[in-house]
Design an enzyme around this catalytic site. Structure first.
Site, PDB file in Angstrom:
ATOM      1  N   GLY A   1       0.810  -1.173   0.176  1.00 54.99           N
ATOM      2  CA  GLY A   1      -0.006  -0.145   0.054  1.00 54.99           C
ATOM      3  C   GLY A   1       0.682   1.068   0.019  1.00 54.99           C
ATOM      4  O   GLY A   1       2.075   1.156  -0.414  1.00 54.99           O
ATOM      5  N   ASN A   2       0.319   2.373   0.410  1.00 58.62           N
ATOM      6  CA  ASN A   2       1.201   3.482   0.339  1.00 58.62           C
ATOM      7  C   ASN A   2       0.362   4.553   1.506  1.00 58.62           C
ATOM      8  O   ASN A   2      -0.697   3.998   2.198  1.00 58.62           O
ATOM      9  CB  ASN A   2       1.023   4.357  -0.792  1.00 58.62           C
ATOM     10  N   HIS A   3       0.941   5.461   1.814  1.00 59.62           N
ATOM     11  CA  HIS A   3       0.602   6.433   2.916  1.00 59.62           C
ATOM     12  C   HIS A   3      -0.263   7.654   2.498  1.00 59.62           C
ATOM     13  O   HIS A   3      -0.618   8.279   3.328  1.00 59.62           O
ATOM     14  CB  HIS A   3       1.986   7.146   3.474  1.00 59.62           C
ATOM     15  N   SER A   4      -0.961   7.501   1.468  1.00 56.40           N
ATOM     16  CA  SER A   4      -2.168   8.366   1.010  1.00 56.40           C
ATOM     17  C   SER A   4      -3.316   8.385   2.197  1.00 56.40           C
ATOM     18  O   SER A   4      -3.590   7.190   2.464  1.00 56.40           O
ATOM     19  CB  SER A   4      -2.760   8.119  -0.313  1.00 56.40           C
TER      20      SER A   4
ATOM     21  N   ALA B   1      -4.069   7.797  -4.754  1.00 58.00           N
ATOM     22  CA  ALA B   1      -2.476   7.239  -5.015  1.00 58.00           C
ATOM     23  C   ALA B   1      -2.547   5.828  -5.286  1.00 58.00           C
ATOM     24  O   ALA B   1      -2.616   4.824  -4.489  1.00 58.00           O
ATOM     25  CB  ALA B   1      -1.810   7.530  -3.888  1.00 58.00           C
TER      26      ALA B   1
END
Ligand code: CTP
Length: 401
Positions: A211-214, A279
């Site tokens: 995943g990502n930090h969005s 994102a």
């Protein structure tokens, strides 16, 4: 800012158990910036105290025409009615509905109603047999013919223990109906906007993902701003803690980029604008293990497949749709952003540079530069994400001017 901000509302409370919900209703209306004058029927005092509602509305609550003998003052129903920008009767009992439909005005609330020139909204609440009784149906039809807006009762468990229609609409729904109704004259009232927001999660096995930090905040703020200007919003959201409660926003939760791609294509034909604030992961694990992967070797690698570029795929088939993309760059920002406008067939790009302090993931602020199809470049100041959302929605409005 809500369309209710600065509006003067007379809230009529009548004697039904749903009156307890008016505490939340007053809170929500006040939070939206409205000034609320509560007028209660004598019977409603059995269900919620005037003190509760006067504390929450920060105004005295009125019930009687005449105040104490000593004060020699009275509550002028005509002044109260003319003061109001809108009147809301919630809950409206069968008894009050009948009186409103037939011009009886034996209490202050009914007299104010009879004197009101502003739009009137009515949220009925009663037991199910009373709600379906032909006289109630007739009274509601009569009140509709007076151009009042009926906020229908909902299905559910009633105070009597019976299950059916008759429960007053939830305060959130009532506020959303008022907002939608007041938004009718707003600039984006006939526009449908698809917004992607948040990260995507690309599964590795049943318990892990990439995943990502969005945080999703930017996309949700754009959605909130767009509905305030009258738009209908489809919010295709990756996993996030952001919340939005508004009947004009249809949230479609998705997990992976592939899910987001499918939902966006499903709705693309019916929307006027797309804002791609998500994102999206560019790659996903090629094979998703069906069982949890056990640790074995010291090294572990995952082969990845490329995800579809959702925005580019929409750009390739767009007709009248106005397409807004985001670009997060670390070098040669403007050049890269211009390339993306062409490659993805965009109308506008919102460029974030990670070189700007205060911009990017997980921050409450953002500093963006707008670049349009003609490569006109417009750098903006560092602002809160809410203010950036307003700028983006202004751009959408400019397009339709
Ligand atoms: N986007 C998308 N689908 C993807 C990747 C990105 O819809 N698979 C959208 C994003 O929501 C954003 C825009 O495309 O609006 C730009 O994304 P970005 O990651 O900056 O660009 P990429 O095309 O992925 O290019 P690169 O990674 O080379 O910078």
């Amino acid at each position: 800012m809500s369309v209710l901000s600065g509006k003067k509302i007379v809230l009529g409370v009548t004697g039904g158990i749903a009156a307890y919900k008016t505490a939340s209703l007053v809170r929500l209306l006040s939070k939206a910036g409205a000034e609320v004058q509560v007028i209660m029927t004598p019977a409603s005092h059995q269900f919620i105290t005037p003190f509760t509602l006067s504390t929450l509305s920060k105004k005295p609550v009125y019930t009687e025409f005449f105040n104490s003998k000593e004060s020699g003052t009275w509550n002028n129903h005509v002044d109260l009615a003319l003061w109001a920008d809108l009147m809301l009767v919630a809950p409206a009992t069968a008894n009050t509905l009948a009186k409103m439909a037939h011009g009886l005005c034996g209490n202050l609330l009914l007299a104010v109603y009879m004197s009101a020139k502003c739009p009137v909204y009515i949220a009925p609440a009663m037991d199910l047999d009373m709600y379906i009784h032909p006289s109630t149906a007739q009274n509601l039809a009569t009140l509709t013919s007076y151009n009042h807006v009926i906020i229908p009762a909902e299905e559910g468990e009633l105070a009597s223990g019976l299950i059916g229609k008759g429960r007053m609409s939830e305060p959130e729904t009532i506020v959303a109906v008022l907002e939608a109704s007041l938004s009718k004259d707003l600039p984006l009232q006939n526009k449908k906007i698809l917004i992607t927001a948040g990260p995507t999660y690309e599964p590795i096995d049943p318990v892990r993902f990439i995943g990502n930090h969005s945080s999703g905040k930017m996309g949700y703020d754009i959605a909130k701003e767009a509905v305030k200007r009258g738009a209908t919003v489809l919010l295709v959201s990756g996993p996030t803690n952001q919340k939005i409660e508004d009947s004009r926003v249809h949230v479609i939760p998705v997990i992976s980029a592939q899910d987001m791609y499918e939902v966006c294509h499903q709705y693309f034909d019916e929307v006027d604008v797309v804002v791609a604030a998500a994102a999206v992961a560019d790659y996903r694990p090629k094979d998703v293990a069906t069982q949890k992967i056990k640790k074995k070797a010291d090294e572990f690698s995952i082969t990845m497949d490329k995800n579809p570029d959702i925005l580019a795929s929409l750009g390739a088939i767009k007709k009248q749709q106005y397409l807004i993309g985001f670009a997060l760059e670390t070098e040669n920002e403007v050049e890269h952003a211009k390339e993306k406008i062409v490659k993805k067939n965009l109308d506008l790009i919102v460029l974030n540079s990670l070189n700007d302090t205060g911009a990017g993931f997980g921050k409450p602020t953002n500093k963006v530069t707008f670049i349009d199809r003609a490569f006109h470049i417009e750098p903006m100041e560092l602002k809160s994400k809410e203010a950036v959302a307003q700028d983006i929605v202004n751009k959408i409005m400019q397009h339709y001017e």
